[in-house]
Design a protein around this motif. Sequence first.
Motif, short mmCIF file in Angstrom:
data_model
loop_
_atom_site.label_atom_id
_atom_site.label_comp_id
_atom_site.label_asym_id
_atom_site.label_seq_id
_atom_site.Cartn_x
_atom_site.Cartn_y
_atom_site.Cartn_z
N UNK A 72 0.87 -1.18 0.00
CA UNK A 72 0.00 0.00 0.00
C UNK A 72 0.90 1.23 0.00
N UNK A 73 1.38 1.57 -1.19
CA UNK A 73 2.42 2.59 -1.33
C UNK A 73 1.83 3.99 -1.32
N UNK A 74 2.44 4.88 -0.53
CA UNK A 74 2.05 6.29 -0.49
C UNK A 74 2.92 7.12 -1.42
N UNK A 75 2.50 8.34 -1.75
CA UNK A 75 3.28 9.16 -2.69
C UNK A 75 4.72 9.43 -2.25
N UNK A 76 4.97 9.44 -0.94
CA UNK A 76 6.33 9.72 -0.47
C UNK A 76 7.23 8.47 -0.46
N UNK A 77 6.70 7.35 -0.95
CA UNK A 77 7.49 6.13 -1.00
C UNK A 77 7.37 5.23 0.21
N UNK A 78 6.65 5.67 1.24
CA UNK A 78 6.45 4.85 2.43
C UNK A 78 5.20 3.98 2.23
N UNK A 79 5.01 3.04 3.14
CA UNK A 79 3.86 2.16 3.08
C UNK A 79 2.86 2.50 4.18
N UNK A 80 1.58 2.36 3.85
CA UNK A 80 0.51 2.60 4.82
C UNK A 80 0.04 1.25 5.35
N UNK A 81 -0.95 0.64 4.76
CA UNK A 81 -1.38 -0.69 5.15
C UNK A 81 -2.54 -0.71 6.12
#
Length: 259
Positions: A23-32
């Motif tokens: 679940x990739x966010x625009x800043x490259x981190x993952x949410x989930x």
Amino acid sequence: MQMNANYTSLVAVGDSFTEGMSDLLPDGSYRGWADLLAARMAAQNPGFRYANLAVRGKLIGQIVAEQVDVAAAMQADVVTLVGGLNDTLRPKCDMNRVRDLLEEAVERLAPSCKQLVLMRSPGRNGPVMERFRPRMEELYAHVDDLASRHGAVVVDLYGAPVLGDQRLWDVDRLHPTAEGHRRIAEAVWQALGHPPEDDWRTPLSAAVPLNWAARRVADARFARQHLAPWIVRRLTGRSSGDGRPPKRPELLPYDGPLP
């Protein structure tokens, strides 16, 4: 479990599934799903606290050694524990050891919180799933037994056919898409006694089958980008989570976006 319980804190323990890949966010981190669940719980409880100790690639022995005591010490209202599936996907897997370690984790975590949440994790439909299904079902039978003995809630994602739909899985074929994570968050939300916002089990609309050429292109992309690196890590004894810290190592007030 209490219906509509006023939980004020959440700690998530596990591997990449709980870390939030893919679940990739625009800043490259993952949410989930765990972040989504925390956001919904925080919307009901000002000052709600959240920690996510999960790290990709972790086996159940690493989860027990690195995360369980840390989580237990936080004394959160809710603790989610999902682990062992990475072990079952290894060519060689000692299921007796996996069961023993999962039991050790549950025995430490259950007394530390108001509600422990366990899962029967989903699997993407396909030949890989069929190969490892017996191990997964052995693991999930143990999850059910542990839950009954320790008062834990089991979220049965494995028993929901929609979560096997290949369209809810990323191109790596190991992690749910954003929509998959959203449905999982809804499933845990309901398991904790909260009123449903929708039916997370609802099937997707009928899919248009890919032609032979499109399937081969997808297979080649998967092999190049994901399967080959995974094989190299297995041969060299490395993990995708080596040296990676948890994204939320402390139980602090939730500071992300609300739903």
